[in-house]
Structures are given as structure tokens and as C-alpha cells.
Design a protein around this motif. Structure first.
Motif, PDB file in Angstrom:
ATOM      1  N   UNK A 147      55.345 -40.084  37.139  1.00  0.00           N
ATOM      2  CA  UNK A 147      55.241 -41.325  37.358  1.00  0.00           C
ATOM      3  C   UNK A 147      56.647 -41.348  36.892  1.00  0.00           C
ATOM      4  N   UNK A 148      55.990 -41.078  35.173  1.00  0.00           N
ATOM      5  CA  UNK A 148      56.704 -41.621  34.003  1.00  0.00           C
ATOM      6  C   UNK A 148      58.545 -40.252  34.272  1.00  0.00           C
TER       7      UNK A 148
ATOM      8  N   UNK B 208      51.576 -44.261  35.477  1.00  0.00           N
ATOM      9  CA  UNK B 208      51.173 -44.253  34.214  1.00  0.00           C
ATOM     10  C   UNK B 208      49.709 -43.603  34.233  1.00  0.00           C
ATOM     11  N   UNK B 209      49.054 -44.542  33.610  1.00  0.00           N
ATOM     12  CA  UNK B 209      47.802 -44.382  32.888  1.00  0.00           C
ATOM     13  C   UNK B 209      46.766 -44.185  33.716  1.00  0.00           C
TER      14      UNK B 209
ATOM     15  N   UNK C 218      42.305 -46.542  31.150  1.00  0.00           N
ATOM     16  CA  UNK C 218      42.564 -47.663  31.400  1.00  0.00           C
ATOM     17  C   UNK C 218      41.415 -48.356  30.607  1.00  0.00           C
TER      18      UNK C 218
ATOM     19  N   UNK D  22      40.107 -50.781  27.776  1.00  0.00           N
ATOM     20  CA  UNK D  22      40.655 -52.597  27.660  1.00  0.00           C
ATOM     21  C   UNK D  22      38.647 -52.581  27.906  1.00  0.00           C
TER      22      UNK D  22
ATOM     23  N   UNK E 175      43.641 -51.623  42.732  1.00  0.00           N
ATOM     24  CA  UNK E 175      44.832 -51.574  41.650  1.00  0.00           C
ATOM     25  C   UNK E 175      44.760 -50.267  41.322  1.00  0.00           C
TER      26      UNK E 175
ATOM     27  N   UNK F 166      49.254 -52.858  46.107  1.00  0.00           N
ATOM     28  CA  UNK F 166      49.741 -53.274  44.287  1.00  0.00           C
ATOM     29  C   UNK F 166      51.129 -52.940  44.273  1.00  0.00           C
TER      30      UNK F 166
ATOM     31  N   UNK G 133      53.728 -55.484  43.093  1.00  0.00           N
ATOM     32  CA  UNK G 133      54.208 -55.814  41.736  1.00  0.00           C
ATOM     33  C   UNK G 133      55.668 -55.153  41.603  1.00  0.00           C
TER      34      UNK G 133
ATOM     35  N   UNK H  89      52.349 -44.847  24.758  1.00  0.00           N
ATOM     36  CA  UNK H  89      52.287 -46.056  25.361  1.00  0.00           C
ATOM     37  C   UNK H  89      50.977 -46.525  26.317  1.00  0.00           C
ATOM     38  N   UNK H  90      51.126 -47.739  25.550  1.00  0.00           N
ATOM     39  CA  UNK H  90      49.631 -48.681  25.663  1.00  0.00           C
ATOM     40  C   UNK H  90      48.845 -48.550  27.094  1.00  0.00           C
ATOM     41  N   UNK H  91      47.834 -47.703  27.076  1.00  0.00           N
ATOM     42  CA  UNK H  91      47.410 -47.331  28.552  1.00  0.00           C
ATOM     43  C   UNK H  91      46.129 -49.137  29.227  1.00  0.00           C
ATOM     44  N   UNK H  92      46.965 -50.007  29.008  1.00  0.00           N
ATOM     45  CA  UNK H  92      46.151 -51.244  29.697  1.00  0.00           C
ATOM     46  C   UNK H  92      46.897 -51.405  30.796  1.00  0.00           C
ATOM     47  N   UNK H  93      46.029 -52.455  31.517  1.00  0.00           N
ATOM     48  CA  UNK H  93      46.355 -53.267  32.890  1.00  0.00           C
ATOM     49  C   UNK H  93      47.770 -53.622  32.920  1.00  0.00           C
TER      50      UNK H  93
ATOM     51  N   UNK I 189      51.016 -51.585  33.057  1.00  0.00           N
ATOM     52  CA  UNK I 189      50.971 -50.822  34.104  1.00  0.00           C
ATOM     53  C   UNK I 189      51.424 -51.722  35.669  1.00  0.00           C
ATOM     54  N   UNK I 190      50.995 -52.540  35.466  1.00  0.00           N
ATOM     55  CA  UNK I 190      51.611 -53.813  36.411  1.00  0.00           C
ATOM     56  C   UNK I 190      52.839 -54.688  36.309  1.00  0.00           C
TER      57      UNK I 190
ATOM     58  N   UNK J 224      54.782 -46.539  33.691  1.00  0.00           N
ATOM     59  CA  UNK J 224      56.173 -45.097  34.308  1.00  0.00           C
ATOM     60  C   UNK J 224      57.279 -45.025  34.426  1.00  0.00           C
TER      61      UNK J 224
ATOM     62  N   UNK K 173      55.311 -42.005  25.960  1.00  0.00           N
ATOM     63  CA  UNK K 173      55.350 -42.993  25.378  1.00  0.00           C
ATOM     64  C   UNK K 173      56.193 -42.580  23.757  1.00  0.00           C
TER      65      UNK K 173
END
Lengths: 286, 271
Positions: A209-210, A229-230, A235, A239, A247, A252, A256, B113-117, B120-121, B125, B154
């Protein structure tokens, strides 16, 4: 005119596709991961492994996928023997590679080929989730880079189907560097005016993806494909909560702004054909 | 040079909370620093520090992943884990560097790289992929230094350079050893074993052709005497800048392509 060679190529692809089909769905039928119902193998072969009840898109093997996209007799595989050499001498990796090769009949997690769609020549690559989850080994990066360079040199459009868990852990930093290598090759292809169509299938994550998967001039995705990516588990751990339904799914990503269209498998071939036609031969004629 | 150490020991030093961070490295190496903020698309990500500065009098663009010294700082900088805005800011700065013909210096020290929601949104990537693609074709010199830990895409998102340097005890890898052990063995407690297998130390990476030069650190690590390590880094960067200064932009980009093109090319070939 169909030459004897084209016939043989078609037979070879059909054979390999049949073998792929068998690994997807045993003859006794298979349970759909989407709805949990049992679907007959015969039905699945007719629907290209899309569940007739819920529309779930099951994973496809590379050769099977190619047989659904390319014109009969047009398939010519590139760099077919290129395979991982276990560059870091990682424990147990060589044996696991050998076992996977035997089980899948593949030499690596990507098949690259020259072919045509409705008479339009193109270079095409398909990642295969059965081979180390479609992860990017140095050999995968090399095959993809050679496919890109071949497309650039012969002024042909490029199509890459992604299905990957990301990097190949057993190849460490060499796997990571394939992200830079493939992206750099795409930069050159881009400068030559080449058309790159990236198609994201379930799952497309991590280093794929990256890198090249996100760099298409046009990006398509199959319905319901996980794209990110993650990974979702990472994730959730970060979090400390569960992710909402849908998601990182194809729909999705469409919402986006990261894919142009979500295209069901039954319409994929015609969509590819249309896009190739809209871009002409692909590659500026300098 | 210090005595041989295990990979796990180097990982500990690379992550040491007193290890020279982005701000300290900038303060030591550069003068007249002007910080630039924001990606001009969505926001500002403080986990990447970047701007214009002078390197021995010459204007340059500087970009680094940033860790903090205190907990407050680390929360502000997200422990050095960038979001897409950070990578897009970095790319904006690099394009400006190209416009004004400034050499680019990047410094990498990130858990990834930060693996947060939200990341990703907003296309984590895509942001990384775009940087890899664009960095490969910039026509100004790019000098990359891995100063602490460089994990995953990252890190690589700032890592496509003409010369890749690495501090002696820095580590550079596909993933954190903990993440690696989790994926491979479903057991993050085996990270020590992962460290030894991953080939993430500077000497290993030099042998593999991933990095070009190792910057010596004082015994025990750069945090014990930052000036010694940073002076060596300064000397190396001056020398490397001089070495490429006569190359045309096109030759630089072509050389950079060749450099990354050969990485991991298998010796056994079919055609």
C-alpha cells in the motif's frame, strides 16, 4: 490467426488457472467467509469465486486471475523463474519457501506477464496471497520493477493487481527497500508518459500500500477489499478500541478519496478494457 | 569506535531517551534555521521538523522525524511517529528545495509511521508511497542520516537519498523488533532474538549495501558525548556534499535510481 504457440500458451495458462481454482475451492464446495453458507465449487467457478448469495469476493490465484482478464492465447509470462534466494539466510525460511513452491506451483508471490485485453497489449502483474501472503520479497520487488521497466521500454500500459500482507519479514531490510525500488521505477515510467492502472484486492496492506499500489494513474478496488497501511489489529492495539465496521474497506477508501472506483469482479475486465482504450497505446510515442 | 555490541544493545542505545534528537542535531549542524510548518492540505504534524537553514553558510533544506526530551514533548510530537500530514509537509519542503536548488538533509529517528485511525483515513500509505516516488526523481542532492531507530516505511519515507549515512549505534529495519517477533512468532517477548536475526545494525547494513557510511559514536553511545558524534557527522556531511557538488541534477537522479534499483537483486537470474 491463432498460432500453434498461442494455443500452447493458452493451454498452459488454462492448466495453471485450473490448478489455482482447485486450491481456492475444493470440489466438495466451500464455506463463504462472507455469509458462512456453503457454495458449490461449480457455482464458484462460474461466478469467478464471488459468492452468489452475499457477493463476497474470494481471493484468486495469479494464473486464475490472469485467465479472467487476458485474451485467450495472449499470455506470455515474464521472469517466471525469479524466486527468493533467502538473502539473509533466515532460519527455516528456505525450507518454508520450498514447501510453498511445491504446494502452490508458484515460484514467487507475483506473476508478471505480457498479454492483451480486447487486443490491447499490456504488461500485467498479479500478486498471489497463497505465497507468503503475497508479501514483498526482494524477488517480488525485482519482478515488479522489471515489469515496470519492460512496460516503459516497450511503451505499453501497466496493470498491477495487489493482494499482499506487506513486507516479507524473513528478508528484512531488503524487503523494505523494494518499496523504494518499485516506486522509483514507477517515477520513470510516469515521466515517459506510461499509463499505470493499479487494482487493489483483498487484502492490500503494509509496504505494498505504501508503494506501488497507491501510485496508479487510476486506482480500482474490488468490493470489500481491506486496504490500508497499518493492519486493523495493530491499529486496535495502538488506540485501544475496536475499529468501526467497514474501516479500511474498499468502499471506505473510495469515500476518503484514495480509489477512483470500486468495481465488482464481473465488470473488471470490461472496465480495464475501457481504460486501456481511453489511454491509447500507453506510453508517449517519442 | 567502541567495543562490539549485540544488536539488542544497539537497539537500546538507539532508543535512549537522551540520544540527540532532531532539534539538537539541527542546532549543532545548522545555523539560521527557519522552521516551516504545515502540509498546505490538511494540517501540521509536529512529529516532523523541517525548514530552511544554512550548512557551513550554504542554504539547505532540513527535515527530520522528531522525538521529544520530556513526556509532554513526546505527546506533542507523537513519540516521533508521523501522520500523513508530516510526510506531505516533508514532500512540500523537498519540492521547494528543488525549486531553489538547495541540497536536502534528512534525519531519521522514528518507531514508524503512526498506526492510528486518522492516519489511515488520510492515506498514510499514499503519503509514504508518494514520497518514495518523488524523492527518487528530485534533481538536488539528498543526504539521509539514520540517527536513532529507523523503522518501516515510516522511516524509508525520508530515506531515498544519494548518500545514506548511519550513526554507529543507530538501527534501521523493516519493523520494530517487537513487531517483527509478533508477526513472525506471535510473541513480542522474543524481540531480543529478532534483533539478532534482522540485520538492523549499521555494520550489517553496510555489508548489505543499504547504507554508505557509518558515523562513529563515543564509547557507550552518542548520548554520553553528543558533540563527538555530531562533529563526526558534520565532517562526513561536508565531505559528501562536496563529493556530489559537481554532478548535474539529472546525473544525481539517475545515480539515485541505480543505487536503489540494485538493492535485493537476486544473484540467480533467469534472464
Amino acid at each position: 490467426m491463432t498460432s500453434i504457440f498461442a494455443q500452447r500458451r493458452q493451454k498452459l495458462l488454462a492448466m495453471k488457472a485450473f490448478r489455482d481454482g482447485q486450491t481456492h475451492a475444493p470440489t466438495a464446495g466451500t464455506v463463504c467467509p462472507g455469509c458462512g453458507q456453503t457454495v458449490g465449487a461449480g457455482t464458484l467457478a462460474q461466478t469467478q469465486y464471488v459468492c452468489p448469495q452475499c457477493g463476497y469476493h474470494m481471493p484468486l490465484g495469479s494464473y486464475y486471475r490472469l485467465s479472467t482478464i487476458l485474451d485467450a492465447g495472449s499470455f506470455r509470462e515474464l521472469n517466471s523463474r525469479l524466486t527468493s534466494t533467502d538473502p539473509l539466510h533466515f532460519p527455516d525460511y528456505a525450507a518454508k519457501l520450498e514447501a510453498t513452491r511445491r504446494k502452490t506451483g508458484l515460484n514467487e508471490a507475483v506473476v508478471t506477464a505480457l498479454g492483451s485485453v480486447d487486443g490491447q497489449k499490456c504488461v500485467i502483474g498479479v500478486l498471489d496471497g497463497r505465497f507468503f501472503l503475497g508479501s514483498m520479497s526482494a524477488a517480488v520487488g525485482e519482478k515488479i520493477t522489471r515489469a515496470i521497466e519492460f512496460a516503459a521500454k516497450s511503451k505499453l500500459p501497466l496493470i498491477l493487481f495487489s493482494a499482499s500482507g506487506g513486507a516479507r519479514m524473513q528478508e528484512g531490510i531488503l524487503s523494505l527497500m523494494q518499496m523504494a525500488k518499485t516506486s522509483a521505477a514507477l517515477a520513470r515510467f510516469d515521466e515517459k508518459g506510461g499509463f499505470f492502472l493499479s487494482i487493489l484486492t483483498n487484502p492490500t496492506t503494509g509496504g505494498v500500500t505504501a508503494s506501488f499500489a497507491s501510485l496508479g494513474d487510476v486506482i480500482l478496488a474490488e468490493p470489500g477489499a481491506l486496504i490500508g497501511f497499518a493492519g486493523p489489529r495493530v491499529i486496535e492495539q495502538t488506540i485501544g478500541q475496536t475499529l468501526p465496521e467497514g474501516f479500511q474497506r474498499a468502499e471506505f477508501q473510495l469515500e476518503h478519496g484514495f480509489v477512483d472506483a470500486v468495481v465488482p469482479r464481473s465488470e473488471l475486465r470490461s472496465t480495464i478494457s475501457r481504460l486501456l482504450a481511453l489511454h491509447g497505446k500507453g506510453g508517449r510515442n517519442e | 569506535m567502541s567495543e562490539p555490541m549485540t544488536a539488542a544493545e544497539r537497539v537500546a542505545i538507539a532508543r535512549h531517551h537522551q540520544r540527540p534528537n532532531a532539534q539538537e542535531i539541527f542546532d549543532f549542524l545548522f545555523t539560521d534555521l527557519f522552521i516551516q510548518r504545515g502540509d498546505r492540505l490538511a494540517g501540521e504534524d509536529e512529529s516532523i521538523l523541517g525548514g530552511i537553514a544554512r550548512f557551513h553558510g550554504r542554504p539547505v533544506t532540513v527535515i527530520a522525524t522528531r522525538k521529544g526530551r520530556t513526556l509532554d514533548e513526546n505527546i506533542k510530537y507523537n513519540f516521533g511517529m508521523p501522520s500523513p500530514e508530516g510526510y506531505r509537509k516533508a514532500l512540500r519542503l523537498m519540492h521547494q528545495a528543488q525549486k531553489f536548488r538547495r541540497p536536502i538533509f534528512t534525519f531519521i529517528d522514528t518507531p514508524g509511521a503512526y498506526p492510528g485511525m486518522e492516519a489511515e483515513e488520510r492515506g498514510q500509505g499514499e503519503a509514504i508511497a508518494r514520497n518514495l516516488m518523488e524523492m527518487s526523481r528530485l534533481t538536488v542532492p539528498i543526504f539521509v542520516t539514520v540517527t536513532g531507530e529507523g523503522n518501516s516505511g515510516g522511516a524509508l519515507a525520508l530515506g531515498v537519498g544519494d548518500r545514506v549515512l548511519m550513526l554507529e549505534n543507530a538501527v534501521y529495519s523493516i519493523l520494530s523488533p517487537e513487531g517483527f517477533a509478533t508477526i513472525l512468532w506471535k510473541d513480542s517477548s522474543r524481540h531480543g532474538q529478532a534483533c539478532e536475526l534482522m540485520r538492523l545494525t549499521a555494520p550489517d547494513l553496510k555489508r548489505l549495501g543499504i547504507i554508505d557510511e557509518i558515523i562513529p559514536e563515543p564509547a557507550g553511545g552518542a548520548h554520553l558525548a553528543p558533540d563527538i558524534a555530531l562533529r563526526a557527522l558534520d565532517e562526513a556531511l561536508v565531505r559528501n556534499l562536496k563529493a556530489v557538488s559537481r554532478q548535474s541534477g539529472e546525473a544525481l537522479a539517475a545515480g539515485r535510481y541505480r543505487k536503489f534499483r540494485q538493492m535485493g537483486t537476486p544473484p540467480k537470474e533467469d534472464q
